[in-house]
Write an enzyme that holds these catalytic residues in place. Sequence first.
Site, mmCIF file in Angstrom:
data_model
loop_
_atom_site.group_PDB
_atom_site.id
_atom_site.type_symbol
_atom_site.label_atom_id
_atom_site.label_comp_id
_atom_site.label_asym_id
_atom_site.label_seq_id
_atom_site.Cartn_x
_atom_site.Cartn_y
_atom_site.Cartn_z
ATOM 1 N N HIS A 75 22.100 -35.562 12.618
ATOM 2 C CA HIS A 75 22.615 -36.581 11.706
ATOM 3 C C HIS A 75 23.009 -37.820 12.500
ATOM 4 C CE1 HIS A 75 23.971 -33.721 8.212
ATOM 5 N NE2 HIS A 75 22.726 -33.508 8.595
ATOM 6 N N TYR A 204 32.968 -37.624 3.944
ATOM 7 C CA TYR A 204 34.417 -37.417 4.010
ATOM 8 C C TYR A 204 35.034 -38.315 2.943
ATOM 9 C CZ TYR A 204 34.106 -35.291 8.733
ATOM 10 O OH TYR A 204 33.835 -34.488 9.800
ATOM 11 N N PRO A 296 40.838 -29.784 11.614
ATOM 12 C CA PRO A 296 39.368 -29.788 11.606
ATOM 13 C C PRO A 296 38.710 -31.120 11.234
ATOM 14 C CG PRO A 296 40.223 -28.593 9.700
ATOM 15 C CD PRO A 296 41.396 -28.914 10.565
ATOM 16 N N LYS A 300 36.164 -31.225 16.040
ATOM 17 C CA LYS A 300 36.215 -31.225 17.508
ATOM 18 C C LYS A 300 36.440 -29.858 18.166
ATOM 19 C CE LYS A 300 35.430 -35.454 18.410
ATOM 20 N NZ LYS A 300 34.018 -35.406 18.068
ATOM 21 N N TYR A 388 33.342 -39.580 17.308
ATOM 22 C CA TYR A 388 32.788 -38.506 16.470
ATOM 23 C C TYR A 388 31.578 -37.854 17.140
ATOM 24 C CZ TYR A 388 31.812 -35.982 12.162
ATOM 25 O OH TYR A 388 31.615 -34.985 11.229
HETATM 26 P P1 FAD Z 1 37.667 -18.487 19.085
HETATM 27 O O1 FAD Z 1 36.407 -18.844 18.380
HETATM 28 O O2 FAD Z 1 38.893 -18.276 18.281
HETATM 29 O O3 FAD Z 1 37.354 -17.188 19.947
HETATM 30 C C1 FAD Z 1 38.370 -16.444 20.574
HETATM 31 C C2 FAD Z 1 37.951 -15.003 20.548
HETATM 32 O O4 FAD Z 1 38.891 -14.232 21.275
HETATM 33 C C3 FAD Z 1 37.905 -14.447 19.142
HETATM 34 O O5 FAD Z 1 36.630 -13.895 18.893
HETATM 35 C C4 FAD Z 1 39.017 -13.420 19.117
HETATM 36 O O6 FAD Z 1 38.714 -12.308 18.293
HETATM 37 C C5 FAD Z 1 39.105 -13.033 20.569
HETATM 38 N N1 FAD Z 1 40.411 -12.474 20.952
HETATM 39 C C6 FAD Z 1 41.635 -12.830 20.514
HETATM 40 N N2 FAD Z 1 42.579 -12.098 21.103
HETATM 41 C C7 FAD Z 1 41.955 -11.242 21.945
HETATM 42 C C8 FAD Z 1 42.392 -10.229 22.814
HETATM 43 N N3 FAD Z 1 43.690 -9.945 22.940
HETATM 44 N N4 FAD Z 1 41.472 -9.568 23.528
HETATM 45 C C9 FAD Z 1 40.144 -9.836 23.386
HETATM 46 N N5 FAD Z 1 39.676 -10.782 22.579
HETATM 47 C C10 FAD Z 1 40.562 -11.481 21.860
HETATM 48 N N6 FAD Z 1 35.280 -27.000 15.339
HETATM 49 C C11 FAD Z 1 34.334 -27.952 15.493
HETATM 50 O O7 FAD Z 1 34.071 -28.370 16.620
HETATM 51 N N7 FAD Z 1 33.648 -28.463 14.458
HETATM 52 C C12 FAD Z 1 33.887 -28.055 13.197
HETATM 53 O O8 FAD Z 1 33.200 -28.527 12.290
HETATM 54 C C13 FAD Z 1 34.913 -27.064 12.976
HETATM 55 N N8 FAD Z 1 35.183 -26.601 11.740
HETATM 56 C C14 FAD Z 1 36.047 -25.547 11.607
HETATM 57 C C15 FAD Z 1 36.231 -25.054 10.333
HETATM 58 C C16 FAD Z 1 37.088 -23.956 10.168
HETATM 59 C C17 FAD Z 1 37.280 -23.431 8.782
HETATM 60 C C18 FAD Z 1 37.762 -23.367 11.293
HETATM 61 C C19 FAD Z 1 38.662 -22.171 11.131
HETATM 62 C C20 FAD Z 1 37.553 -23.876 12.542
HETATM 63 C C21 FAD Z 1 36.715 -24.971 12.708
HETATM 64 N N9 FAD Z 1 36.489 -25.497 13.966
HETATM 65 C C22 FAD Z 1 35.578 -26.529 14.106
HETATM 66 C C23 FAD Z 1 37.170 -24.954 15.131
HETATM 67 C C24 FAD Z 1 36.316 -23.969 15.897
HETATM 68 O O9 FAD Z 1 35.843 -22.949 15.055
HETATM 69 C C25 FAD Z 1 37.145 -23.401 17.058
HETATM 70 O O10 FAD Z 1 37.714 -24.461 17.761
HETATM 71 C C26 FAD Z 1 36.295 -22.550 18.006
HETATM 72 O O11 FAD Z 1 35.980 -21.323 17.404
HETATM 73 C C27 FAD Z 1 37.034 -22.310 19.329
HETATM 74 O O12 FAD Z 1 36.327 -21.404 20.118
HETATM 75 P P2 FAD Z 1 37.083 -20.449 21.107
HETATM 76 O O13 FAD Z 1 36.037 -19.599 21.731
HETATM 77 O O14 FAD Z 1 37.986 -21.233 21.975
HETATM 78 O O15 FAD Z 1 38.045 -19.581 20.186
HETATM 79 C C1 DHB Z 2 32.453 -29.103 9.001
HETATM 80 C C2 DHB Z 2 33.739 -28.805 9.411
HETATM 81 C C3 DHB Z 2 34.564 -29.820 9.816
HETATM 82 O O1 DHB Z 2 35.800 -29.541 10.238
HETATM 83 C C4 DHB Z 2 34.136 -31.137 9.803
HETATM 84 O O2 DHB Z 2 34.976 -32.118 10.183
HETATM 85 C C5 DHB Z 2 32.850 -31.429 9.400
HETATM 86 C C6 DHB Z 2 32.004 -30.401 8.992
HETATM 87 C C7 DHB Z 2 31.565 -28.002 8.577
HETATM 88 O O3 DHB Z 2 32.026 -26.862 8.549
HETATM 89 O O4 DHB Z 2 30.396 -28.259 8.257
#
Ligand code: FAD
Ligand code: DHB
Length: 394
Positions: A75, A204, A296, A300, A388
């Site tokens: 995009h 948005y 969110p 990021k 962005y």
């Molecule tokens: P996580 O994905 O949380 O992974 C951590 C892992 O560690 C998990 O699988 C967990 O089960 C595991 N864990 C926890 N405790 C333990 C333990 N004690 N022992 C072993 N394993 C453990 N980000 C974006 O960049 N763009 C977006 O559009 C966006 N949209 C989002 C929409 C939603 C609804 C949500 C909830 C989040 C969104 N995010 C977005 C954020 C993004 O999903 C997270 O920032 C990302 O998953 C971070 O990755 P991570 O590996 O650091 O953490």
């Molecule tokens: C999506 C999630 C976000 O937090 C965002 O800013 C844009 C898109 C998504 O899940 O597609």
Amino acid sequence: MKQLRTQVGIVGAGPAGLLLGHLLHLEGIDSIIIERRSQEYVVERVRAGVLEQGTADLMTEAGVGERLQKEGMRHEGIFLAFEGARHRIDMAEATNGRAIYVYGQNEVAKDLNAARRASGRSLTYGVDNVSVYGYHSQAPSIRFEAQGELHEIACDFIAGCDGFHGVCRQSLPPEDVRIYGRTYPFAWLGILAEAPPSCDELVYSLHERGFALFSMRSPKITRLYLQCEPDEDLLQWPDDRIWEELNLRLQTSDGWKPNTGHILEKSVTGMRSFVAEPMRHGRLFLAGDAAHIVPPTGAKGLNLAASDVRNLSAALGAFYKNGKERLLMEYSAKSLRRVWKAQRFSWWMTSMLHLDLGANAFDRRRQIAELDYVTGSPAAMASLSENYTGMPLD
Ligand code: FAD
Ligand code: DHB
């Protein structure tokens, strides 16, 4: 107790843990990844969908971008909607060709799992009672239970990639950690629907009833979000009410609105800004959501997880190649500089686009003026686009 040995023990198989394991593998460094949840749960959970240009490039350079290149949707712009009109921001034009890629976190997880399996290195799902030891010594270790048996991993370094609720950050003495944060008085109700996206780019929207976001996952699946209360009860939101509210908040006076369809998934996500400093404690390194959370709105979170582990894998690579610790010493400060810029941007996008019930009439007019400025001034559009599509990784 079963004894295991590796160079880097990685706690958590989210995007941070899996990508770190892969980047280390490319450097010839061994790791063991342990994850509390099942593989199915990690892959299926609906989360992020937007990859910055730099995250997409990193995946491609690391050899895990083949499907992203084919199925990811590039995009070059986004829409901001307010007062009944959509305004397009041409991000590619403002940033010399940079863009974002819409590619679900589920797909990223699938690609990284496949790469891990192909590498033959260790990845165990469904572990229990994880604890970390000795990270201020030369010989840290991680203990966990798997299938009822106690295991101990002896390693050189521990990577805490275990998300916001993980054990690694929470094992640190509170006096060693500086916490910065704020919570927001609203949350997002998100749905995934079997409906072809009615617009090629994200929208948005700030409406007098609150924020709404139109996004997508594929040519057949739309992803949508609504601002709601932090303790919103999903039982109060039958499908018809969700569609009605989304239509009210998203439709614009040119007749545009999202297509409706069968709702596949619904969830409520709270919103907070959070940073735990520093990101290094001896031989324990925090990365991704374990160290920081953004609301969110700026898309990021996943991208910060990727930039952290890029820094960490480069630092560990330099250490194992020539014994140099400089990059390891710099890891926290370097990562935090980028994290704080994303914090600022995510906070700004959130404040600009959400209805704050504590705000007065002046604040509301100022908010509209801000949107008017951001969608009308080339300088403001360039600033939004630069952030962005992602600030430079170095
Ligand atoms: P996580 O994905 O949380 O992974 C951590 C892992 O560690 C998990 O699988 C967990 O089960 C595991 N864990 C926890 N405790 C333990 C333990 N004690 N022992 C072993 N394993 C453990 N980000 C974006 O960049 N763009 C977006 O559009 C966006 N949209 C989002 C929409 C939603 C609804 C949500 C909830 C989040 C969104 N995010 C977005 C954020 C993004 O999903 C997270 O920032 C990302 O998953 C971070 O990755 P991570 O590996 O650091 O953490
Ligand atoms: C999506 C999630 C976000 O937090 C965002 O800013 C844009 C898109 C998504 O899940 O597609």
